[in-house]
Design an enzyme around this catalytic site. Sequence first.
Site, PDB file in Angstrom:
ATOM      1  N   MET A   1      -4.679   2.597   2.305  1.00 23.61           N
ATOM      2  CA  MET A   1      -6.038   2.403   2.813  1.00 23.61           C
ATOM      3  C   MET A   1      -6.236   0.966   3.237  1.00 23.61           C
ATOM      4  O   MET A   1      -5.930   0.035   2.498  1.00 23.61           O
ATOM      5  CB  MET A   1      -7.026   2.804   1.710  1.00 23.61           C
TER       6      MET A   1
ATOM      7  N   GLU B   1      -1.454  -0.086   8.299  1.00 24.21           N
ATOM      8  CA  GLU B   1      -2.662  -0.584   7.626  1.00 24.21           C
ATOM      9  C   GLU B   1      -2.998  -1.991   8.113  1.00 24.21           C
ATOM     10  O   GLU B   1      -4.160  -2.329   8.282  1.00 24.21           O
ATOM     11  CB  GLU B   1      -2.492  -0.562   6.099  1.00 24.21           C
TER      12      GLU B   1
ATOM     13  N   GLU C   1      -7.642   6.004  14.203  1.00 22.23           N
ATOM     14  CA  GLU C   1      -6.370   6.529  13.723  1.00 22.23           C
ATOM     15  C   GLU C   1      -5.385   6.826  14.856  1.00 22.23           C
ATOM     16  O   GLU C   1      -4.205   6.497  14.766  1.00 22.23           O
ATOM     17  CB  GLU C   1      -6.593   7.771  12.856  1.00 22.23           C
TER      18      GLU C   1
HETATM   19 ZN   LIG Z   1      -4.934   4.817   9.424  1.00 26.38          ZN
END
Ligand SMILES: [Zn+2]
Length: 878
Positions: free
Chosen positions: A269, A304, A326
């Site tokens: 994350m 990330e 994304e």
């Molecule tokens: Zn991602």
Amino acid sequence: MLRDTPTTIYLKDYQPPEYLIDQVELSFELGETETRVRSTLHIRENPASEQASGTLFLHGEQLELVSLLLDGKPLESDEYQLDDEGLTIYKIPAQCLLESEVRILPQNNTALEGLYKSGGMFCTQCEAEGFRKITWFLDRPDVMSRFTTTITADRQRYPVLLSNGNPVNHTELAEGRHQITWQDPFPKPAYLFALVAGDLRSIEDSHTTPSGREVALKIYVEPENIEKCDHAMASLKHAMRWDEQCYGREYDLDIYMIVAVNDFNMGAMENKGLNIFNSKYVLASPETATDRDFQGIESVIAHEYFHNWTGNRITCRDWFQLSLKEGLTVFRDQEFSADMGSRGVKRIEDVRLLRAHQFAEDASPMAHPVRPDSYMEINNFYTVTVYEKGAEVVRMQANLLGRDLYRKATDLYFERFDGQAVTTDDFVQCMADASGRDFSQFKRWYSQAGTPELNISSAYDAGQQTYTLTIEQHCPATPGQADKAPFLIPLAMGLLDSDGHEMPLTLADETDAVAGTRMLEVSERRQPFIFTDIKEQPVPALLRGFSAPVKVHYGYGDEELMFLMANEQDGFCRWDAAQTLAQRILLARVESPEAEVPAGFIAAFENALADTGSDKALLCEVLTLPSEGYLGDQMKEVDVEGIHRSRESLKKRLALALKARFLKVYRENSLEGPYVPDAASISRRSLKNLALSYLMQLEDADVEQLCIDQFNAGDNMTDVLSALSLMADRESSAGEQLLEQFYQQWQNDPLVMDKWFTLQALSKRPDTLDRVKALMRHPAFSIANPNKVRALIGAFCSANATGFHAADGSGYQFLGDRVLELDGLNPQVASRMVRIMARWQRYDSQRQQMMKAQLERILKTEGVSRDVFEIASKSLEQ
Ligand SMILES: [Zn+2]
């Protein structure tokens, strides 16, 4: 937990927030039984909102109210209302301060959303909607705030206290407690908030950006893992440099931190300045990690990091725009990995993943556009469509613009939208503005679901010396979208002459011939492309580099496919020709197991194996037969046993015919000296282990000994695991013994134990399900740990087709039981599991009935989560 049918949220209902929170001060008192969170929110009316209603709703779940003050005055009970989803305050002033204190229980948080404990450490996961389990907030990505976070905890248990931004203050307190404050100067949505507290060690390095900023880099892990962080650190430094060079983006805080945790729902994350990672994507040493692990770490660390600009500085307006961050960031990490290793092979790996999972999703009741129109639970939309197809959609735009214009377009994007929450339309508009092209037709890639199919036919006119490719496109219906408008499809292609050379290409309305690859822009339902001055009947090479996420149907003869395997320069097309040929043979042998294997196919394999000059990594891809799952996708009704039998027997046939060749390749690619995970060594190991997997199809004692020797001698996990997985397929005491030996050696390493679980779950032995059930009671297993669930239960149900789809339905019963068991603990993980049954219509009627029965049973269970409800109900809709 829900009693009612969950509601559906629609993109068309989007409204800007009525209120904004410019600034937030958070204060955490971390304790062993409970945690207190105090927050001060600086709230004001949003000038962009049409009219503020005077009522403020803040998201909040599982929070226990301690106190609530508006502008310093306690709120009376008739001035606000609390329910399961949040806090409503009536008569809110246009500008105000809201102070609250809540009690939360991270120790009991098994869903791993919000603040929770992993081992002895506190950590957070707030994307997508976890922050509302920490305090009341406008938990939506278009509300961006400056965060100041103070953490207070026991100094001995939690010497390290981390949050986003830069540390500004550290105080020792009475009773062995201490306190630290972090300040993040960049406004961000709550989903990027992070907090970590624990007894952690770190490795440190630094990076200097082109503008001269000195950035401290730190990777925090539990003390026993401190030796396993070097590869992650090297990957981070490569990623920072790459983003500076390729996108002109540099890092913006004084410190960049990564923390590895064992209990984590996702891969990692990108919280601002404080990335939290599943330990699987940080920790590596030659003894414990495979080549794939090393590559995976490099790519996830980069992914990330890249989010700092594509996701954090510019974020999503709402969760329907998830692919804005994304799709773009996956495209960026794919290109980074291509630059770090073998570009051709990286492309094939990406296509393999897309075809196996995303095309399958498109063909299922879960099909949805890259920018979905609706959802019940946003956690269910972290999908291969949003991520991987989203990346393909960005890739097509980059290819349509070419390198320089694409860079100009992304520069414009960063300049125009820095600090804002925007949409995929905003991104595409930058492509249009930078290039002067019209992207309105292209944007259908974001709104229309499904995999477009191209039916291509060709005609050569020897008299006119013209060659015509006629391309027809259509896209199958998907839920809610029966008819689709035509897509704009960039189709990269070339024509080869009989010597295998590239022909110069001139389209009918052009004057100059262009040598090499042409990008045809297919925009109509049916469209002819006429090439002039074509001296002989060519062989077309279509969809070079996989220039669009489509299926191409062209009636190649077997001879033409073998010709492309031998002559085509584009790695993807060469590989695809081999796959298509193998697929034909495999599917023919599903129908009639005795069907002849064409001599030409075996010869092509032999030639490929003999070609010592070729790219070994690419060769490995060419020599790998299509997977059972992919073959099933090509059939009207999946024949689980037939496909398995056909694939195993073709492997054996090749091994029998080419045993000496495979042995030679095995020996020639054995490496001496210390383990290095560089591209050249990785490809040699892959080729060697591929050869071994063919050879093990022969029930040959010498080969088995070779395999056992490799296990015993292995100084690296790639070789050890390859050998062990081959032995684990056998019902022999030798296999059992190696499994036990491996367990004894690695029982204290959780990540290696995951591998041990997986290779037993994937075993071709007939008693695998019983063994999986027994392993669930093993001390190294825990149903509360997502990695363990994926390693054992997930691997068996999603990747062991013959085991999971056993004719007696035992696999389905097992999965149904596990979904219900997991749903009470961790709905996100449970819903990933139930998804495996979404494609029940692809099987024979008996299996359909049994899978349907499990889905219905899950739906009828009282208290089933919104996550699982959405997948199970949509799976049954068609
Ligand atoms: Zn991602």
